[in-house]
Scaffold this motif. Structure first.
Motif, PDB file in Angstrom:
ATOM      1  N   ASP A   1       0.826  -1.203   0.000  1.00  0.00           N
ATOM      2  CA  ASP A   1       0.000   0.000   0.000  1.00  0.00           C
ATOM      3  C   ASP A   1       0.869   1.265   0.000  1.00  0.00           C
ATOM      4  O   ASP A   1       0.568   2.243  -0.699  1.00  0.00           O
ATOM      5  N   ASN A   2       1.953   1.263   0.786  1.00  0.00           N
ATOM      6  CA  ASN A   2       2.838   2.436   0.826  1.00  0.00           C
ATOM      7  C   ASN A   2       3.477   2.696  -0.535  1.00  0.00           C
ATOM      8  O   ASN A   2       3.573   3.852  -0.976  1.00  0.00           O
ATOM      9  N   ASP A   3       3.918   1.626  -1.200  1.00  0.00           N
ATOM     10  CA  ASP A   3       4.533   1.805  -2.513  1.00  0.00           C
ATOM     11  C   ASP A   3       3.506   2.196  -3.568  1.00  0.00           C
ATOM     12  O   ASP A   3       3.807   2.971  -4.481  1.00  0.00           O
ATOM     13  N   LEU A   4       2.285   1.661  -3.453  1.00  0.00           N
ATOM     14  CA  LEU A   4       1.222   2.093  -4.365  1.00  0.00           C
ATOM     15  C   LEU A   4       0.986   3.599  -4.231  1.00  0.00           C
ATOM     16  O   LEU A   4       0.849   4.309  -5.241  1.00  0.00           O
ATOM     17  N   ASP A   5       0.966   4.088  -2.989  1.00  0.00           N
ATOM     18  CA  ASP A   5       0.774   5.524  -2.766  1.00  0.00           C
ATOM     19  C   ASP A   5       1.936   6.336  -3.344  1.00  0.00           C
ATOM     20  O   ASP A   5       1.727   7.370  -3.994  1.00  0.00           O
ATOM     21  N   SER A   6       3.159   5.866  -3.102  1.00  0.00           N
ATOM     22  CA  SER A   6       4.340   6.606  -3.571  1.00  0.00           C
ATOM     23  C   SER A   6       4.404   6.651  -5.095  1.00  0.00           C
ATOM     24  O   SER A   6       4.686   7.703  -5.689  1.00  0.00           O
ATOM     25  N   ILE A   7       4.158   5.517  -5.724  1.00  0.00           N
ATOM     26  CA  ILE A   7       4.218   5.464  -7.186  1.00  0.00           C
ATOM     27  C   ILE A   7       3.098   6.293  -7.796  1.00  0.00           C
ATOM     28  O   ILE A   7       3.298   7.010  -8.794  1.00  0.00           O
TER      29      ILE A   7
ATOM     30  N   GLY B   1       2.870  19.058 -28.729  1.00  0.00           N
ATOM     31  CA  GLY B   1       2.171  18.005 -29.462  1.00  0.00           C
ATOM     32  C   GLY B   1       1.910  18.402 -30.903  1.00  0.00           C
ATOM     33  O   GLY B   1       2.355  19.463 -31.355  1.00  0.00           O
ATOM     34  N   PRO B   2       1.169  17.604 -31.670  1.00  0.00           N
ATOM     35  CA  PRO B   2       0.383  16.474 -31.187  1.00  0.00           C
ATOM     36  C   PRO B   2       1.141  15.148 -31.049  1.00  0.00           C
ATOM     37  O   PRO B   2       0.562  14.177 -30.606  1.00  0.00           O
ATOM     38  N   GLU B   3       2.422  15.087 -31.440  1.00  0.00           N
ATOM     39  CA  GLU B   3       3.156  13.841 -31.233  1.00  0.00           C
ATOM     40  C   GLU B   3       3.450  13.658 -29.747  1.00  0.00           C
ATOM     41  O   GLU B   3       3.721  14.622 -29.024  1.00  0.00           O
ATOM     42  N   LEU B   4       3.405  12.406 -29.311  1.00  0.00           N
ATOM     43  CA  LEU B   4       3.539  12.110 -27.889  1.00  0.00           C
ATOM     44  C   LEU B   4       4.957  12.410 -27.409  1.00  0.00           C
ATOM     45  O   LEU B   4       5.923  11.853 -27.918  1.00  0.00           O
ATOM     46  N   PRO B   5       5.111  13.286 -26.408  1.00  0.00           N
ATOM     47  CA  PRO B   5       6.442  13.584 -25.884  1.00  0.00           C
ATOM     48  C   PRO B   5       6.908  12.481 -24.930  1.00  0.00           C
ATOM     49  O   PRO B   5       6.126  11.603 -24.563  1.00  0.00           O
ATOM     50  N   PRO B   6       8.172  12.514 -24.502  1.00  0.00           N
ATOM     51  CA  PRO B   6       8.660  11.505 -23.546  1.00  0.00           C
ATOM     52  C   PRO B   6       7.952  11.635 -22.197  1.00  0.00           C
ATOM     53  O   PRO B   6       7.594  12.724 -21.763  1.00  0.00           O
ATOM     54  N   ARG B   7       7.759  10.487 -21.553  1.00  0.00           N
ATOM     55  CA  ARG B   7       7.179  10.430 -20.203  1.00  0.00           C
ATOM     56  C   ARG B   7       8.323  10.135 -19.239  1.00  0.00           C
ATOM     57  O   ARG B   7       8.913   9.066 -19.288  1.00  0.00           O
ATOM     58  N   ASP B   8       8.622  11.073 -18.370  1.00  0.00           N
ATOM     59  CA  ASP B   8       9.840  11.004 -17.558  1.00  0.00           C
ATOM     60  C   ASP B   8       9.576  10.354 -16.203  1.00  0.00           C
ATOM     61  O   ASP B   8       9.564  11.019 -15.170  1.00  0.00           O
ATOM     62  N   ILE B   9       9.375   9.039 -16.210  1.00  0.00           N
ATOM     63  CA  ILE B   9       9.187   8.303 -14.960  1.00  0.00           C
ATOM     64  C   ILE B   9      10.559   8.037 -14.341  1.00  0.00           C
ATOM     65  O   ILE B   9      11.479   7.581 -15.024  1.00  0.00           O
ATOM     66  N   SER B  10      10.706   8.324 -13.049  1.00  0.00           N
ATOM     67  CA  SER B  10      11.987   8.141 -12.349  1.00  0.00           C
ATOM     68  C   SER B  10      12.049   6.735 -11.760  1.00  0.00           C
ATOM     69  O   SER B  10      11.622   6.505 -10.619  1.00  0.00           O
ATOM     70  N   PHE B  11      12.601   5.818 -12.520  1.00  0.00           N
ATOM     71  CA  PHE B  11      12.656   4.420 -12.079  1.00  0.00           C
ATOM     72  C   PHE B  11      13.720   4.178 -11.001  1.00  0.00           C
ATOM     73  O   PHE B  11      13.852   3.058 -10.521  1.00  0.00           O
ATOM     74  N   ASP B  12      14.453   5.227 -10.641  1.00  0.00           N
ATOM     75  CA  ASP B  12      15.444   5.067  -9.582  1.00  0.00           C
ATOM     76  C   ASP B  12      14.899   5.472  -8.205  1.00  0.00           C
ATOM     77  O   ASP B  12      15.627   5.462  -7.213  1.00  0.00           O
ATOM     78  N   LEU B  13      13.624   5.812  -8.125  1.00  0.00           N
ATOM     79  CA  LEU B  13      13.020   6.120  -6.832  1.00  0.00           C
ATOM     80  C   LEU B  13      12.928   4.857  -5.978  1.00  0.00           C
ATOM     81  O   LEU B  13      12.816   3.745  -6.513  1.00  0.00           O
ATOM     82  N   PRO B  14      12.942   4.981  -4.639  1.00  0.00           N
ATOM     83  CA  PRO B  14      12.881   3.797  -3.769  1.00  0.00           C
ATOM     84  C   PRO B  14      11.674   2.897  -4.041  1.00  0.00           C
ATOM     85  O   PRO B  14      11.781   1.668  -3.934  1.00  0.00           O
ATOM     86  N   ALA B  15      10.536   3.489  -4.385  1.00  0.00           N
ATOM     87  CA  ALA B  15       9.339   2.681  -4.630  1.00  0.00           C
ATOM     88  C   ALA B  15       9.492   1.783  -5.851  1.00  0.00           C
ATOM     89  O   ALA B  15       8.779   0.781  -5.992  1.00  0.00           O
ATOM     90  N   PHE B  16      10.426   2.119  -6.756  1.00  0.00           N
ATOM     91  CA  PHE B  16      10.741   1.271  -7.903  1.00  0.00           C
ATOM     92  C   PHE B  16      11.954   0.387  -7.624  1.00  0.00           C
ATOM     93  O   PHE B  16      11.970  -0.787  -7.987  1.00  0.00           O
ATOM     94  N   GLU B  17      12.965   0.966  -6.992  1.00  0.00           N
ATOM     95  CA  GLU B  17      14.219   0.243  -6.768  1.00  0.00           C
ATOM     96  C   GLU B  17      14.095  -0.811  -5.666  1.00  0.00           C
ATOM     97  O   GLU B  17      14.769  -1.837  -5.705  1.00  0.00           O
ATOM     98  N   ASN B  18      13.266  -0.525  -4.674  1.00  0.00           N
ATOM     99  CA  ASN B  18      13.156  -1.427  -3.521  1.00  0.00           C
ATOM    100  C   ASN B  18      11.688  -1.683  -3.202  1.00  0.00           C
ATOM    101  O   ASN B  18      11.253  -1.572  -2.049  1.00  0.00           O
ATOM    102  N   THR B  19      10.934  -2.027  -4.220  1.00  0.00           N
ATOM    103  CA  THR B  19       9.503  -2.278  -4.035  1.00  0.00           C
ATOM    104  C   THR B  19       9.278  -3.444  -3.094  1.00  0.00           C
ATOM    105  O   THR B  19       9.945  -4.474  -3.185  1.00  0.00           O
ATOM    106  N   HIS B  20       8.317  -3.256  -2.190  1.00  0.00           N
ATOM    107  CA  HIS B  20       7.834  -4.368  -1.380  1.00  0.00           C
ATOM    108  C   HIS B  20       6.459  -4.766  -1.909  1.00  0.00           C
ATOM    109  O   HIS B  20       5.685  -3.913  -2.367  1.00  0.00           O
ATOM    110  N   TYR B  21       6.179  -6.049  -1.832  1.00  0.00           N
ATOM    111  CA  TYR B  21       4.973  -6.589  -2.449  1.00  0.00           C
ATOM    112  C   TYR B  21       4.052  -7.215  -1.403  1.00  0.00           C
ATOM    113  O   TYR B  21       4.474  -7.563  -0.301  1.00  0.00           O
ATOM    114  N   GLN B  22       2.791  -7.331  -1.786  1.00  0.00           N
ATOM    115  CA  GLN B  22       1.787  -7.962  -0.936  1.00  0.00           C
ATOM    116  C   GLN B  22       0.940  -8.900  -1.788  1.00  0.00           C
ATOM    117  O   GLN B  22       0.850  -8.745  -3.009  1.00  0.00           O
TER     118      GLN B  22
END
Length: 263
Positions: A96-102, A121-142
């Protein structure tokens, strides 16, 4: 479901440890979190799914991402794999905490993405998701057990390993696993092979969420609400799913919309 003979070489080299049990088992199989339906034109279907993930949704950081990428794969004991893929009895989700953070991160990212679309636009620009955030790098699962009476074998506990110690899960209470009926829920846990994965090949929580959201939506439509706090988790999952699929279009009156009108 993928048999060992179908497991790609990169993932095959990782420890064969079940993501749920955290133990090695001779029956573990490679489970895809996002996959195509089984059809005669499988290659075309797989290519189409990859294009959506990479080019439209932009939810994978790897330029060479394919569905057999380790970030889209986990080991699962065969019976758990069947209960996941064939019967949708359970689903794996970020905590739940990681769902909130992401979700909070994607809300910010999507606002910037929308503004870029309106401006450039109208061409789709890049989507800058930070995959190095803790919620991505150290995800906990349920685990969320959707069909509570069909997950545990009759009178048999589910043996798992947590913090190096064995634990027998004997009960499902309000869609959560417990060792004791009146005890605490099984707490969130990391991917047991996270440290063996390459930095850019960590299990992708966005792909895991997309898998779980499909199962949750089907369950809610078919069987109704979940019990207790599981409903709040389901709401968090469906919110994140909506954010994942929120691809921007030029807003009315924006520079991009005016350029589109001019043809």
């Amino acid at each position: 479901m993928a048999e060992f003979s179908e497991v790609p070489g990169v993932f095959k080299a990782l420890p064969r440890v079940c993501v749920v049990l955290a133990t090695s088992d001779v029956t573990v199989q490679a489970a895809h979190w996002i996959n195509t339906i089984r059809d005669p034109n499988k290659t075309t279907a797989r290519d189409a799914v990859v294009r959506v993930l990479k080019q439209k949704l932009q939810v994978v950081p790897q330029a060479n991402f394919q569905l057999d990428d380790p970030s889209n794969l986990s080991w699962l004991r065969s019976d758990l794999h069947i209960k996941l893929d064939l019967y949708a009895i359970w689903c794996l989700l970020p905590s739940d905490n990681d769902l909130d953070s992401i979700s909070a991160h994607l809300e910010d990212v999507n606002e910037v993405w929308q503004n870029q679309m309106d401006e450039f636009g109208p061409e789709l620009p890049p989507r800058d998701i930070s995959f190095d955030l803790p919620a991505f790098e150290n995800t906990h699962y349920q685990l969320l057990i959707l069909h509570q009476n069909h997950f545990l074998p009759t009178d048999l506990p589910l043996p798992i390993l947590r913090d190096g110690s064995p634990l027998l899960l004997r009960h499902v209470v309000e869609h959560r696993l417990r060792a004791d009926e009146n005890g605490p829920d099984l707490p969130p846990f990391p991917d047991p092979i996270a440290n063996a994965r390459h930095t850019r090949r960590k299990l992708n929580p966005l792909l895991v969420t997309m898998n779980g959201a499909i199962k949750i939506r089907h369950h809610l439509v078919t069987y109704g609400d979940l019990q207790g706090g599981a409903n709040k988790t389901a709401e968090k999952v469906l919110k994140l799913e909506e954010l994942i699929y929120a691809v921007p279009e030029p807003r009315e009156g924006s520079k991009a919309a005016k350029l589109a009108e001019m043809g």
